[in-house]
Design an enzyme around this catalytic site. Structure first.
Site, PDB file in Angstrom:
ATOM      1  N   ALA A 184      -3.284   0.864 -24.328  1.00 49.47           N
ATOM      2  CA  ALA A 184      -2.152   0.762 -25.630  1.00 49.47           C
ATOM      3  C   ALA A 184      -1.474   2.293 -25.514  1.00 49.47           C
ATOM      4  O   ALA A 184      -1.125   3.116 -25.119  1.00 49.47           O
ATOM      5  CB  ALA A 184      -2.101   0.498 -26.872  1.00 49.47           C
ATOM      6  N   TRP A 212      -4.232  10.130 -23.273  1.00 52.88           N
ATOM      7  CA  TRP A 212      -2.614  10.478 -23.136  1.00 52.88           C
ATOM      8  C   TRP A 212      -1.833  11.566 -24.233  1.00 52.88           C
ATOM      9  O   TRP A 212      -0.941  11.444 -24.187  1.00 52.88           O
ATOM     10  CB  TRP A 212      -1.922   9.429 -22.581  1.00 52.88           C
ATOM     11  N   TYR A 234      -0.830  -5.973 -35.994  1.00 46.70           N
ATOM     12  CA  TYR A 234      -0.142  -4.842 -35.644  1.00 46.70           C
ATOM     13  C   TYR A 234      -0.149  -4.236 -38.032  1.00 46.70           C
ATOM     14  O   TYR A 234       0.606  -2.947 -37.645  1.00 46.70           O
ATOM     15  CB  TYR A 234       1.525  -4.732 -35.281  1.00 46.70           C
ATOM     16  N   TYR A 288       3.029   1.036 -38.434  1.00 45.13           N
ATOM     17  CA  TYR A 288       3.993   1.021 -37.338  1.00 45.13           C
ATOM     18  C   TYR A 288       4.598   0.768 -37.346  1.00 45.13           C
ATOM     19  O   TYR A 288       5.858   1.593 -37.024  1.00 45.13           O
ATOM     20  CB  TYR A 288       3.364  -0.769 -36.831  1.00 45.13           C
ATOM     21  N   GLY A 298      12.373  11.471 -32.025  1.00 46.23           N
ATOM     22  CA  GLY A 298      11.079  12.251 -31.554  1.00 46.23           C
ATOM     23  C   GLY A 298      11.892  11.800 -29.589  1.00 46.23           C
ATOM     24  O   GLY A 298      12.177  12.821 -29.069  1.00 46.23           O
ATOM     25  N   ARG A 325      23.340  31.696   0.022  1.00 45.00           N
ATOM     26  CA  ARG A 325      22.904  30.998   1.807  1.00 45.00           C
ATOM     27  C   ARG A 325      24.014  30.781   2.212  1.00 45.00           C
ATOM     28  O   ARG A 325      24.964  29.973   1.594  1.00 45.00           O
ATOM     29  CB  ARG A 325      21.998  29.800   1.233  1.00 45.00           C
ATOM     30  N   GLU A 394      16.700  19.759  -2.394  1.00 46.01           N
ATOM     31  CA  GLU A 394      17.523  19.471  -0.991  1.00 46.01           C
ATOM     32  C   GLU A 394      18.695  20.960  -0.368  1.00 46.01           C
ATOM     33  O   GLU A 394      18.636  20.755   0.489  1.00 46.01           O
ATOM     34  CB  GLU A 394      18.246  17.456  -0.899  1.00 46.01           C
ATOM     35  N   GLY A 397      17.111  23.521   0.727  1.00 47.08           N
ATOM     36  CA  GLY A 397      16.592  23.503   2.001  1.00 47.08           C
ATOM     37  C   GLY A 397      14.827  23.768   2.348  1.00 47.08           C
ATOM     38  O   GLY A 397      13.699  23.243   1.239  1.00 47.08           O
ATOM     39  N   GLU A 421       7.443   8.822 -24.030  1.00 45.35           N
ATOM     40  CA  GLU A 421       8.361   9.020 -25.973  1.00 45.35           C
ATOM     41  C   GLU A 421       8.458   7.654 -25.735  1.00 45.35           C
ATOM     42  O   GLU A 421      10.154   7.070 -25.499  1.00 45.35           O
ATOM     43  CB  GLU A 421       8.770   9.695 -26.162  1.00 45.35           C
TER      44      GLU A 421
END
Lengths: 441, 275
Positions: A184, A212, A234, A288, A298, A325, A394, A397, A421
Site C-alpha cells: 500500500a 517506509w 476504505y 481515509y 503536508g 573557480r 555539473e 565539475g 508524500e
C-alpha cells in the site's frame, strides 16, 4: 460553453482583486453576480471582503523574518558542522533532536497553552525550508512531526488526546506517520493492517506491518492507520494514536537509502498491539478522509523542504563557486553558457518558492481551495530541486562529484521529493482531476 | 554625586526589592551583519538593502545579563538601543533572549560613526541610566561597524562610575562584582567592591543562547518604550569629522624567496619591516 466563460471570468476577477487592493472593491459588485454561477466547489473566496494584502509574496512579516533568521543561526552554527557525519552514520545525533525541541521547532503550530509557539503554517514551512537548506534529513523529521501528526491531532483529536499528547509533542516526543505498507503505497487504501474491535468496543487489537515509516526510530508516538473492518473497504480505515512503547510494537531495522540517510525509515511491526478506543483519532471509519486531508497540507511542507534543497545548492554552493573557480583566465560564472544555465535554474527556483508560499497563504486563509495548488507545488518543487542539484554538480565539475562538498548529498537527498508524500504521478493525477472538475458539464 | 542619585532613585522606585538583586541595563546595537561584505559608496559605507543584525558583542552582554537574572543576582534587565525604527527588531531579539523590557532611543542618524559618535551615544545612555536607576551597565566591548570601543569608557566617565572593559568572566557578590579582563599581555582580575559600574564584554565571556521560537513570539508582548533622541536635550553633533572612507587596497600576491638571506633583504629594504 457558458460555464467555461464564467469560470475564466471569475478566475481573472479573483486574480485582479488580489493584486489591485482598493480598486478591487469596485469589482466586488460585478463579481458577486458572476459568483452565482459558482458551484461552490473550490472557492470560499468572498469578493466583498477586504482583499488580502497587496504585498509581494516574498515580503514576510517581522515575525517570520525573525523566525527565519533564528533558524538560520542555529542550522549554520550547530547543524552544518555535523551534516556529513550524520549522513555517513545514517542516523540523527541525539543532541540535534534535543536542540530541535529546545529551540521550539517541534511544536510550532501547537497552541501556547500546550507548550507550543502558536505560529502560522507559513512560519512552520519557513523553518522547514531553512533547516532543509542545511540538512533535508532533519527538515523531514520536523516537517512530518509538525505538518502531519501534530496538525492531524489538532484538527481531529479529542480534547483528551490533545491534552495528553500535544504538550509532549512540543517538548520531548517525536511523532511518526504510519500509513504505508508493502502493498500500500500510492494505493494507500489497500492497507492490510487490521484493528479488530474488542467485543465491548473498549479497545482494538492491531495487527500488521507498516513499511517506509519516517521518524520511526526516534518516535515516541505513531499516528497509525488500520482497518477496523476490511469488508467495509476504505471506509473501515481508522486513525489511531499509538504509543511507541506499546507491547507488541516493534520498529525494524532502518532502510539503507540513497539519500535522507540520517532520517530513519523503518518497518513497524504490530503484533496484537492493544489500543484503547479513546486513542482513536476523530471518528471510526473516517481515517481515509483524515489521511487525504492532512497529506494535502503536508505536501506544502515537503515543497518547502525541496526549495531548501534547491537554495542550499544554488545560493550556498554553486553561485559562490562559480565566481571563485577560474578556467581559461576567468571565473567560470562569466561564461555565457554557464550564465544561461544558472539564470534558468534561478528563475525556476524563484517560481517554485513563490508557489510554495502562496500555497501556504492560501491554506492559512482558506481551508478548502488550496488542494490543487498544494499538489502543483509539491510536484514542481521536487522537479526544481532535482534539476538544481543535478546542475550544481555539473557546474562544480570534478569536485562536485566528490564528498568534499555537500552538493552530492543534496543530489541524493532530493530524489525522494518526487516519491514520498504522494508521488509525482499522483500529484499530476490530482491536479488533472481538480482542473477537469472545473470544466465538466 | 551621580552614584548617590541613581541608587536613591532605585530604592525609592522599589523599596521592597532585595538589597542584593541589581537592576541591569544592556546596550544592544544594530550593526551590519558580520557576514556581509560591505562596499564603500560616496565616501561612506553603503547601507542600502544590507542585512543588519545584533552586534555580536552586545549579544554576549545580553547573555551575561540574562544569566545574572537567572541566578537571581539581577532583578530586571532592560535592553537599550539607539537607532532607526528597525532597532525594534534588535530590541526584540534581546527580549527573546530574556531581557524584561526595552527602551528604543529613536533616531535616523547613522550610528556607525558617520553621524552619531561614541560620545553622543554615551550621553544618550547616561540619560537613560540615570532615569532607570541602573546599577550595572553591560555593553559590548565595541561595535563591529565602527570598532571604536569607546562608548563604555565614555559612559563610565560621564556617570562617574568605575569601569571594567574586555570582561572574560563576571561574578557578583556582596554588592560588588569581580571581573576577569583579557588584555594582550594576559588576564587581570579586577574587583569592584561596590556597584554601580560599567562593564564591557569580550568574546570569551559566554556563548549566547539561541532565541527560541516561543520566546521570539513572547517577546512581542514585552514592553518597549520609544524616546526620540532629539527630545533628550543633547547636542548630538559629531565631535570628529570623518575625512575619508575607503576600502583597504586589495591584497597583493605574496612572493616566494629562495633563502633566508633574500628574505631578510626583502624585509629590510622592500617592506621596511626591520631596521
Amino acid at each position: 460553453m457558458t460555464l467555461l466563460l464564467t469560470t475564466i471570468a471569475r478566475a481573472s476577477v479573483n486574480c485582479v482583486q488580489k493584486r489591485i487592493g482598493a480598486a478591487g472593491r469596485a469589482f466586488s459588485s460585478s463579481s458577486s453576480s458572476i459568483e452565482h454561477f459558482n458551484s461552490g466547489s473550490d472557492s470560499d473566496y468572498d469578493a466583498s471582503v477586504q482583499p488580502p494584502t497587496r504585498l509581494p509574496i516574498t515580503w514576510f512579516t517581522e515575525d517570520e523574518e525573525m523566525i527565519r533568521y533564528a533558524v538560520r543561526q542555529w542550522s549554520t552554527q550547530e547543524l552544518k558542522p555535523i551534516v556529513r557525519e550524520m549522513d555517513d552514520e545514517g542516523c540523527l545525533r541525539p543532541n540535534i533532536l534535543q536542540d530541535l525541541f529546545d529551540n521550539g521547532f517541534m511544536g510550532m503550530e501547537i497552541p501556547e497553552e500546550y507548550g507550543g509557539s502558536e505560529l502560522s503554517f507559513t512560519s512552520a514551512c519557513l523553518v522547514v525550508e531553512e533547516i532543509s537548506r542545511v540538512d533535508p534529513s532533519v527538515a523531514v523529521l520536523v516537517d512530518i512531526h509538525n505538518t502531519l501528526t501534530i496538525n492531524a491531532l489538532r484538527f481531529w483529536g479529542s480534547a483528551e488526546l490533545q491534552q495528553q499528547w500535544l504538550p509532549r509533542l512540543a517538548t520531548d516526543t517525536v511523532s511518526s506517520f504510519a500509513l504505508s505498507e508493502a502493498g500500500a503505497g500510492s494505493d494507500a487504501f489497500a492497507m492490510k493492517t487490521t484493528a479488530t474491535p474488542s467485543p465491548d468496543g473498549s479497545y482494538y487489537t492491531i495487527n500488521g506491518t507498516k513499511l517506509w515509516i519516517s521518524n520511526s526510530k526516534e518516535a515516541g508516538v505513531f499516528l497509525l492507520f488500520a482497518n477496523i473492518n476490511p469488508s467495509l473497504g476504505y471506509k473501515g480505515i481508522t486513525a489511531f494514536v499509538v504509543d511507541a512503547n506499546s507491547e507488541g510494537l516493534t520498529v525494524g531495522r532502518p532502510e539503507r537509502k540513497l539519500g535522507l540517510r540520517a532520517s530513519s525509515t523503518c518497518p513497524v511491526v504490530l503484533d496484537n498491539v492493544r489500543v484503547e478506543a479513546s486513542n482513536v483519532l476523530g471518528e471510526v471509519g473516517q481515517g481515509y478522509k483524515y489521511c487525504i486531508n492532512i497529506l494535502n497540507e503536508g505536501r506544502i511542507g515537503i515543497a518547502a523542504q525541496q526549495i531548501g534543497i534547491a537554495k542550499g545548492c544554488l545560493y550556498d554552493i554553486a553561485m559562490p563557486y562559480l565566481q571563485e573557480r577560474q578556467q581559461f583566465g576567468r571565473a567560470i560564472g562569466d561564461f555565457q553558457g554557464m550564465q544561461h544555465q544558472y539564470a534558468q535554474i534561478a528563475t525556476e527556483l524563484h517560481a517554485a518558492e513563490l508557489m510554495t508560499y502562496n500555497a501556504c497563504r492560501l491554506k492559512e486563509t482558506n481551508s478548502s481551495s488550496f488542494v490543487k495548488e498544494a499538489s502543483m507545488v509539491k510536484l514542481y518543487a521536487a522537479q526544481v530541486a532535482e534539476r538544481t542539484a543535478s546542475k550544481t554538480i555539473e557546474w562544480l565539475g570534478g569536485i562536485g562529484f566528490t564528498q568534499d562538498l555537500l552538493a552530492e548529498k543534496f543530489y541524493r537527498d532530493c530524489k525522494v521529493g518526487s516519491i514520498y508524500e504522494g508521488t509525482s504521478n499522483i500529484q499530476l493525477q490530482t491536479i488533472a482531476k481538480l482542473l477537469q472538475a472545473e470544466y465538466k458539464q | 554625586m551621580c552614584q548617590r542619585i541613581t541608587q536613591d532613585t532605585a530604592k525609592r522606585r522599589n523599596p521592597k526589592r532585595s538589597a542584593s538583586a541589581m537592576r541591569v541595563l544592556v546596550g544592544v546595537k544594530r550593526v551590519v551583519d558580520y557576514a556581509v561584505k560591505v562596499r564603500v559608496q560616496n565616501n561612506t559605507v553603503d547601507l542600502a538593502n544590507i542585512k543588519m543584525s545584533l552586534n555580536p558583542f552586545c549579544e554576549i552582554a545580553v547573555e551575561e545579563a540574562v544569566r545574572l537574572k537567572e541566578a537571581k543576582t539581577a532583578d530586571e534587565v532592560v535592553a537599550v538601543s539607539v537607532g532607526p525604527k528597525q532597532c525594534s527588531e534588535t530590541i526584540r531579539t534581546a527580549l527573546a533572549m530574556g531581557c524584561d523590557r526595552g527602551i528604543h532611543i529613536q533616531t535616523d542618524l547613522r550610528t556607525d560613526y558617520m553621524e552619531l559618535q561614541p560620545f553622543s551615544i554615551a550621553q544618550l545612555f547616561q540619560k537613560v541610566v540615570e532615569q532607570e536607576g541602573s546599577e550595572l551597565v553591560l555593553l559590548g566591548k565595541q561595535g563591529i561597524d565602527s570598532d571604536c570601543g569607546q562608548t563604555g569608557p565614555m559612559l563610565a566617565g560621564l556617570l562617574g562610575w568605575p569601569q571594567v572593559t574586555f570582561a572574560a568572566s563576571l561574578s557578583a557578590a556582596d554588592g560588588g562584582i569581580t571581573v576577569e579582563r583579557e588584555t594582550d599581555s594576559g588576564t587581570e582580575t579586577i574587583k569592584v567592591p561596590k556597584l554601580p559600574a560599567v562593564v564591557t564584554c569580550d568574546l570569551r565571556l559566554n556563548e549566547p543562547r539561541y532565541a527560541t521560537l516561543p520566546n521570539i513570539m513572547k517577546a512581542k508582548k514585552k514592553k518597549v518604550d520609544t524616546i526620540a533622541a532629539e527630545d533628550l536635550g543633547l547636542d548630538l553633533s559629531p565631535r570628529n569629522d570623518v575625512l575619508e572612507v575607503f576600502e583597504p587596497p586589495p591584497r597583493a600576491a605574496g612572493i616566494i624567496v629562495d633563502d633566508v638571506d633574500s628574505l631578510v633583504d626583502k624585509l629590510r629594504n622592500e617592506a621596511g619591516a626591520i631596521p
